[in-house]
Design a protein around this motif. Structure first.
Motif, PDB file in Angstrom:
ATOM      1  N   ASN A  19     -45.968 -18.727  30.645  1.00 52.59           N
ATOM      2  CA  ASN A  19     -45.449 -19.498  29.508  1.00 52.59           C
ATOM      3  C   ASN A  19     -43.937 -19.383  29.375  1.00 52.59           C
ATOM      4  N   GLY A  20     -43.295 -18.614  30.244  1.00 49.39           N
ATOM      5  CA  GLY A  20     -41.845 -18.466  30.195  1.00 49.39           C
ATOM      6  C   GLY A  20     -41.407 -17.144  29.604  1.00 49.39           C
ATOM      7  N   VAL A  21     -40.149 -17.102  29.228  1.00 49.43           N
ATOM      8  CA  VAL A  21     -39.531 -15.891  28.688  1.00 49.43           C
ATOM      9  C   VAL A  21     -39.519 -15.982  27.160  1.00 49.43           C
ATOM     10  N   PRO A  22     -40.083 -14.993  26.466  1.00 51.39           N
ATOM     11  CA  PRO A  22     -39.995 -15.014  25.003  1.00 51.39           C
ATOM     12  C   PRO A  22     -38.548 -14.714  24.570  1.00 51.39           C
ATOM     13  N   ASN A  70     -37.680 -27.350  25.861  1.00 50.71           N
ATOM     14  CA  ASN A  70     -37.121 -27.065  24.546  1.00 50.71           C
ATOM     15  C   ASN A  70     -37.608 -25.681  24.082  1.00 50.71           C
ATOM     16  N   PRO A  71     -36.696 -24.706  23.887  1.00 50.76           N
ATOM     17  CA  PRO A  71     -37.113 -23.348  23.491  1.00 50.76           C
ATOM     18  C   PRO A  71     -37.799 -23.296  22.123  1.00 50.76           C
ATOM     19  N   LEU A  72     -37.540 -24.288  21.290  1.00 50.28           N
ATOM     20  CA  LEU A  72     -38.151 -24.326  19.962  1.00 50.28           C
ATOM     21  C   LEU A  72     -39.532 -24.969  19.989  1.00 50.28           C
ATOM     22  N   GLY A  73     -39.927 -25.480  21.158  1.00 52.78           N
ATOM     23  CA  GLY A  73     -41.268 -26.034  21.305  1.00 52.78           C
ATOM     24  C   GLY A  73     -41.386 -27.517  21.020  1.00 52.78           C
ATOM     25  N   GLY A  74     -40.325 -28.180  20.608  1.00 54.29           N
ATOM     26  CA  GLY A  74     -40.386 -29.609  20.314  1.00 54.29           C
ATOM     27  C   GLY A  74     -40.376 -30.448  21.581  1.00 54.29           C
ATOM     28  N   LYS A  94     -32.473 -16.724   9.475  1.00 54.83           N
ATOM     29  CA  LYS A  94     -33.697 -17.445   9.816  1.00 54.83           C
ATOM     30  C   LYS A  94     -34.197 -17.156  11.234  1.00 54.83           C
ATOM     31  N   PRO A  95     -34.562 -15.902  11.518  1.00 51.48           N
ATOM     32  CA  PRO A  95     -35.057 -15.581  12.860  1.00 51.48           C
ATOM     33  C   PRO A  95     -36.398 -16.252  13.155  1.00 51.48           C
ATOM     34  N   CYS A  96     -36.568 -16.690  14.383  1.00 51.27           N
ATOM     35  CA  CYS A  96     -37.857 -17.213  14.832  1.00 51.27           C
ATOM     36  C   CYS A  96     -37.989 -16.926  16.322  1.00 51.27           C
ATOM     37  N   LYS A  97     -39.155 -17.190  16.855  1.00 51.36           N
ATOM     38  CA  LYS A  97     -39.404 -16.922  18.270  1.00 51.36           C
ATOM     39  C   LYS A  97     -39.491 -18.236  19.030  1.00 51.36           C
ATOM     40  N   GLY A  98     -39.101 -18.183  20.302  1.00 46.76           N
ATOM     41  CA  GLY A  98     -39.192 -19.347  21.159  1.00 46.76           C
ATOM     42  C   GLY A  98     -39.463 -18.901  22.575  1.00 46.76           C
ATOM     43  N   ARG A  99     -39.521 -19.863  23.502  1.00 44.23           N
ATOM     44  CA  ARG A  99     -39.756 -19.552  24.914  1.00 44.23           C
ATOM     45  C   ARG A  99     -38.858 -20.412  25.780  1.00 44.23           C
ATOM     46  N   MET A 100     -38.359 -19.796  26.862  1.00 45.37           N
ATOM     47  CA  MET A 100     -37.527 -20.504  27.823  1.00 45.37           C
ATOM     48  C   MET A 100     -38.111 -20.312  29.217  1.00 45.37           C
ATOM     49  N   THR A 101     -37.790 -21.226  30.118  1.00 44.00           N
ATOM     50  CA  THR A 101     -38.176 -21.008  31.512  1.00 44.00           C
ATOM     51  C   THR A 101     -37.310 -19.869  32.046  1.00 44.00           C
TER      52      THR A 101
END
Length: 127
Positions: A19-22, A70-74, A94-101
């Motif tokens: 799923n990529g890098v958190p 898109n790291p934010l998932g959109g 406003k911290p949140c989590k995302g994913r990148m390749t």
């Protein structure tokens, strides 16, 4: 440097799976209300980050780096600024989590490392 560990690749102490890098994403406050930044490192009491954008270019035609995902998932195409930021942790919210390749994260880390080196060089010259 990357190594394999029980089905998960490790790049610079960051686990990478299918799923990529958190990544941790926070809004960096600025005069326009702020925009999302990926936190790639910390130094002193500051975050080292790279900004995200939905625009291919910034300012006077400076190209942004096109991200694979898109790291934010959109579904909207996302871009990353090619210059890292080193700013006090209180400037982020406003911290949140995302994913990148993995390849996009490698580029983010490269931009962040360059900004961190520049910050440390400037700090060491003051001494």
């Amino acid at each position: 440097a990357s190594k394999k560990q029980s089905g998960v690749t490790i790049i610079r102490n960051v686990p990478v799976d299918d799923n990529g890098v958190p990544v941790q994403i926070k809004t960096h406050k600025d005069s326009k209300g702020g925009h999302p930044h990926i936190i790639v490192d910390n130094v002193d009491n500051k975050h080292v980050s790279v900004g995200l954008s939905t625009h291919a270019k910034k300012g006077k035609n400076s190209p942004n780096f096109k991200l694979s995902k898109n790291p934010l998932g959109g579904s909207e195409q996302s871009y990353m600024r090619r210059q890292g930021t080193v700013a006090h942790v209180s400037e982020y919210e406003k911290p949140c989590k995302g994913r990148m390749t993995a390849s996009d994260y490698g580029k983010a880390k490269e931009y962040g490392d360059k900004a961190k080196r520049k910050y440390l060089d400037k700090k060491n010259k003051k001494k």
